[in-house]
Design a protein around this motif. Structure first.
Motif, PDB file in Angstrom:
ATOM      1  N   ILE A 309      15.047  12.841 -19.159  1.00 18.59           N
ATOM      2  CA  ILE A 309      15.277  13.742 -18.032  1.00 18.59           C
ATOM      3  C   ILE A 309      14.376  13.337 -16.864  1.00 18.59           C
ATOM      4  CG2 ILE A 309      15.178  16.139 -17.237  1.00 18.59           C
ATOM      5  CD1 ILE A 309      15.564  17.013 -20.144  1.00 18.59           C
ATOM      6  N   ASN A 310      14.936  13.407 -15.674  1.00 15.45           N
ATOM      7  CA  ASN A 310      14.190  13.090 -14.454  1.00 15.45           C
ATOM      8  C   ASN A 310      13.517  14.352 -13.936  1.00 15.45           C
ATOM      9  OD1 ASN A 310      13.564  12.554 -11.673  1.00 15.45           O
ATOM     10  ND2 ASN A 310      14.968  10.823 -11.751  1.00 15.45           N
ATOM     11  N   GLY A 311      12.230  14.249 -13.591  1.00 16.38           N
ATOM     12  CA  GLY A 311      11.505  15.400 -13.056  1.00 16.38           C
ATOM     13  C   GLY A 311      11.982  15.812 -11.686  1.00 16.38           C
ATOM     14  N   GLY A 312      12.647  14.911 -10.968  1.00 12.59           N
ATOM     15  CA  GLY A 312      13.241  15.250  -9.682  1.00 12.59           C
ATOM     16  C   GLY A 312      12.321  15.140  -8.489  1.00 12.59           C
ATOM     17  N   LYS A 313      11.038  14.869  -8.706  1.00 13.73           N
ATOM     18  CA  LYS A 313      10.098  14.713  -7.594  1.00 13.73           C
ATOM     19  C   LYS A 313       8.956  13.827  -8.048  1.00 13.73           C
ATOM     20  CE  LYS A 313       7.848  19.115  -8.761  1.00 13.73           C
ATOM     21  NZ  LYS A 313       7.452  20.456  -8.265  1.00 13.73           N
ATOM     22  N   ALA A 314       8.038  13.537  -7.142  1.00 12.82           N
ATOM     23  CA  ALA A 314       6.923  12.633  -7.449  1.00 12.82           C
ATOM     24  C   ALA A 314       5.861  13.341  -8.288  1.00 12.82           C
ATOM     25  CB  ALA A 314       6.311  12.108  -6.160  1.00 12.82           C
ATOM     26  N   PHE A 315       5.318  12.634  -9.281  1.00 10.22           N
ATOM     27  CA  PHE A 315       4.251  13.153 -10.128  1.00 10.22           C
ATOM     28  C   PHE A 315       3.128  12.123 -10.212  1.00 10.22           C
ATOM     29  CE2 PHE A 315       8.000  15.420 -11.461  1.00 10.22           C
ATOM     30  CZ  PHE A 315       7.542  16.714 -11.694  1.00 10.22           C
ATOM     31  N   ALA A 316       1.942  12.594 -10.572  1.00 12.51           N
ATOM     32  CA  ALA A 316       0.779  11.704 -10.675  1.00 12.51           C
ATOM     33  C   ALA A 316       1.014  10.634 -11.734  1.00 12.51           C
ATOM     34  CB  ALA A 316      -0.478  12.508 -11.003  1.00 12.51           C
ATOM     35  N   ASN A 317       1.667  11.003 -12.845  1.00 12.05           N
ATOM     36  CA  ASN A 317       1.996  10.047 -13.902  1.00 12.05           C
ATOM     37  C   ASN A 317       3.119  10.629 -14.753  1.00 12.05           C
ATOM     38  OD1 ASN A 317       0.735  11.764 -16.026  1.00 12.05           O
ATOM     39  ND2 ASN A 317      -1.190  11.147 -15.014  1.00 12.05           N
ATOM     40  N   ARG A 318       3.640   9.818 -15.651  1.00 14.25           N
ATOM     41  CA  ARG A 318       4.779  10.230 -16.467  1.00 14.25           C
ATOM     42  C   ARG A 318       4.404  11.374 -17.418  1.00 14.25           C
ATOM     43  NH1 ARG A 318       9.905  11.476 -16.844  1.00 14.25           N
ATOM     44  NH2 ARG A 318      10.818  11.088 -18.887  1.00 14.25           N
ATOM     45  N   ASN A 319       3.180  11.382 -17.886  1.00 15.20           N
ATOM     46  CA  ASN A 319       2.732  12.437 -18.784  1.00 15.20           C
ATOM     47  C   ASN A 319       2.832  13.806 -18.100  1.00 15.20           C
ATOM     48  OD1 ASN A 319       1.564  13.391 -21.246  1.00 15.20           O
ATOM     49  ND2 ASN A 319      -0.395  13.599 -20.207  1.00 15.20           N
ATOM     50  N   VAL A 320       2.409  13.865 -16.845  1.00 19.77           N
ATOM     51  CA  VAL A 320       2.493  15.106 -16.075  1.00 19.77           C
ATOM     52  C   VAL A 320       3.954  15.487 -15.849  1.00 19.77           C
ATOM     53  CG1 VAL A 320       1.956  16.202 -13.869  1.00 19.77           C
ATOM     54  CG2 VAL A 320       0.270  14.722 -14.962  1.00 19.77           C
ATOM     55  N   GLU A 321       4.785  14.485 -15.590  1.00 20.63           N
ATOM     56  CA  GLU A 321       6.212  14.738 -15.345  1.00 20.63           C
ATOM     57  C   GLU A 321       6.885  15.324 -16.582  1.00 20.63           C
ATOM     58  OE1 GLU A 321      10.130  12.459 -13.515  1.00 20.63           O
ATOM     59  OE2 GLU A 321       8.429  11.279 -14.212  1.00 20.63           O
ATOM     60  N   VAL A 322       6.600  14.749 -17.760  1.00 24.28           N
ATOM     61  CA  VAL A 322       7.194  15.257 -19.003  1.00 24.28           C
ATOM     62  C   VAL A 322       6.724  16.682 -19.266  1.00 24.28           C
ATOM     63  CG1 VAL A 322       7.299  14.965 -21.513  1.00 24.28           C
ATOM     64  CG2 VAL A 322       7.539  12.981 -20.030  1.00 24.28           C
ATOM     65  N   GLY A 323       5.454  16.962 -18.934  1.00 25.68           N
ATOM     66  CA  GLY A 323       4.951  18.323 -19.077  1.00 25.68           C
ATOM     67  C   GLY A 323       5.699  19.299 -18.196  1.00 25.68           C
ATOM     68  N   TYR A 324       5.983  18.879 -16.969  1.00 26.76           N
ATOM     69  CA  TYR A 324       6.752  19.711 -16.039  1.00 26.76           C
ATOM     70  C   TYR A 324       8.162  19.953 -16.591  1.00 26.76           C
ATOM     71  CZ  TYR A 324       9.585  20.785 -11.901  1.00 26.76           C
ATOM     72  OH  TYR A 324      10.478  21.342 -11.025  1.00 26.76           O
ATOM     73  N   ILE A 325       8.752  18.915 -17.168  1.00 25.27           N
ATOM     74  CA  ILE A 325      10.114  19.020 -17.708  1.00 25.27           C
ATOM     75  C   ILE A 325      10.156  19.983 -18.888  1.00 25.27           C
ATOM     76  CG2 ILE A 325      11.921  17.742 -18.934  1.00 25.27           C
ATOM     77  CD1 ILE A 325      11.055  15.301 -17.140  1.00 25.27           C
TER      78      ILE A 325
END
Length: 433
Positions: A309-325
């Motif tokens: 799944i794409n977080g849809g916006k910029a994140f500091a790193n992929r780990n943070v993005e997956v957490g958001y998802i």
């Protein structure tokens, strides 16, 4: 479109002036009011409340001081009081006041987003979704306290189901043993099924989706990895007990054509919907699920798989993005009152251990999945790693986290040729603490 309502603002203030005790039941703040003069008045009332002083026309006038003449003097305060024939509609007017405030807040944020010059559609969608989430979250906060008698009615329905069925109410998992351990898929929960590649995550999800479809649920499957036709291959093989290789090549035996026809008709009757668009953002999934819920009512959602799944916006790193998802999927389950089952890929770290059974620590580098999930079930096949194992064609369902029930291991027979899991009638459980 009006972003404020003068009469509602006056009604709320007038009610507070003639029945001051209402302020102790109210949650209004200055920002809820559009007109500056009204902000001054509510600020004075709130100050008197916080100081535990008497609230009346005289005390409010004293707190306003020099601003009193700016708002129209004591005569305007008196006019506010006279404009309210009854305070019986106070709660209704308070709600309208807050709705207008939310509308102004949303429009202001939307203007900021568009003026920011986003050139990526998904990033723009993410920002707009954040506005929608803000409005929904603040709207839900209006729920407040609920009398115990109301909640106990819900509890009665739950305990009655347990008494008659022997298991918790909810939507079925892949088998009776797994139902007993997990307590079934419950509404408003995020449930993660995780494993290494090729162990059987997708087959597990599709097996379960068909079971839920047969229960009468509307099933939404978001397949970010495989196209729709490949999922049909798998579902037909499992439902009809036809060798999956024959399905893929189209070389069915005579008796398999008969099985195919019967199974095809059964599957076609189910309320199962598939979205196989790759690279979907979590905002796109939430939007689609919201529409799906509105259309079908009782739903269950499967996602294959979370890390795609794409977080849809910029994140500091992929780990943070997956957490958001993962956090967004949990919110999606709650706002649509449905279970969400998300598949997750485990890292290669599992392969480095002698015992390759997955553990919760294998998810700790994947955002907040472990924290957000209500249940986490790992899939493990010993014959995937050890050809000499005594547990050939056995898949272990390791329930490693269960917020509301037991943890433990359930074994099922893995009919690999068909991509089908069946009950093994043996479970090992540990008390949940």
């Amino acid at each position: 479109m009006n972003y404020y309502n003068l009469e509602v603002e006056q009604s709320v203030l007038g009610a507070l002036l003639i029945t001051p005790d209402l302020i102790y039941e109210s949650t209004v703040i200055e920002e809820h009011f559009y007109h500056e003069n009204h902000k001054f008045i509510i600020s004075a009332i709130l100050k008197l409340r916080d100081q535990e002083q008497l609230i009346d026309f005289v005390s409010v006038s004293a707190v306003l001081g020099d601003k009193l003449q700016d708002i129209g003097g004591v005569s305007y305060l008196a006019e506010l009081g006279r404009s309210v024939p009854t305070t019986g509609l106070f709660k209704s007017h308070e709600r309208l006041l807050k709705e207008k405030y939310l509308l102004r807040t949303a429009m202001k944020r939307i203007k900021e987003i568009y003026s920011g010059g986003h050139d990526q559609p998904k990033e723009l969608a993410a920002e707009l979704m954040s506005v929608a989430e803000l409005i929904m979250d603040q709207s839900k906060n209006e729920g407040g306290l609920r009398r115990i008698s109301q909640g106990l009615r819900d509890h009665y329905e739950s305990i009655e189901g347990k008494a008659y069925d022997g298991v918790a109410t909810g939507y079925s998992t892949m088998g009776a043993d797994l139902d007993r351990v997990t307590g079934k898929w419950q509404k408003q929960t995020l449930n993660v099924i995780a494993a290494r590649p090729s162990v059987g995550k997708t087959s597990a999800a599709l097996n379960n989706a068909v079971i839920n479809g047969k229960e009468g649920l509307a099933v939404a499957i978001f397949s970010l990895e495989q196209p729709e036709l490949q999922l049909y291959d798998r579902m037909i093989a499992a439902e009809c007990l036809i060798d999956s290789s024959n399905i893929k090549t189209g070389k069915l035996l005579d008796n398999e054509w008969e099985k195919y026809t019967i199974g095809f008709m059964k599957l076609a009757e189910l309320n199962i919907y598939i979205d196989d668009r790759p690279g979907l953002s979590v905002q796109e999934i939430r939007s689609e699920v919201r529409r799906f819920k509105k259309e079908h009512g009782e739903i269950i959602v499967y996602i294959d798989y979370l890390q795609l799944i794409n977080g849809g916006k910029a994140f500091a790193n992929r780990n943070v993005e997956v957490g958001y998802i993962s956090s967004s999927l949990k919110q999606m389950a709650r706002e649509n009152d449905c279970p969400v089952i998300a598949l997750a890929q485990l890292s290669r770290g599992v392969e480095q251990r002698q015992d390759k059974r997955p553990m919760l620590s294998d998810l700790r580098e994947s955002g907040n999945i472990e924290q957000d999930a209500d249940t986490i079930t790992f899939l493990y096949r010993d014959d995937y790693y050890n050809q000499e194992t005594e547990k050939r064609n056995i898949i272990e369902m390791i329930v490693a986290k269960n917020r509301e029930g037991e943890v433990g291991t359930v074994e099922m027979i893995n009919l690999k040729n068909y991509g089908k899991f069946v009950n093994y009638e043996r479970a090992h459980t540990n008390s949940h603490t």
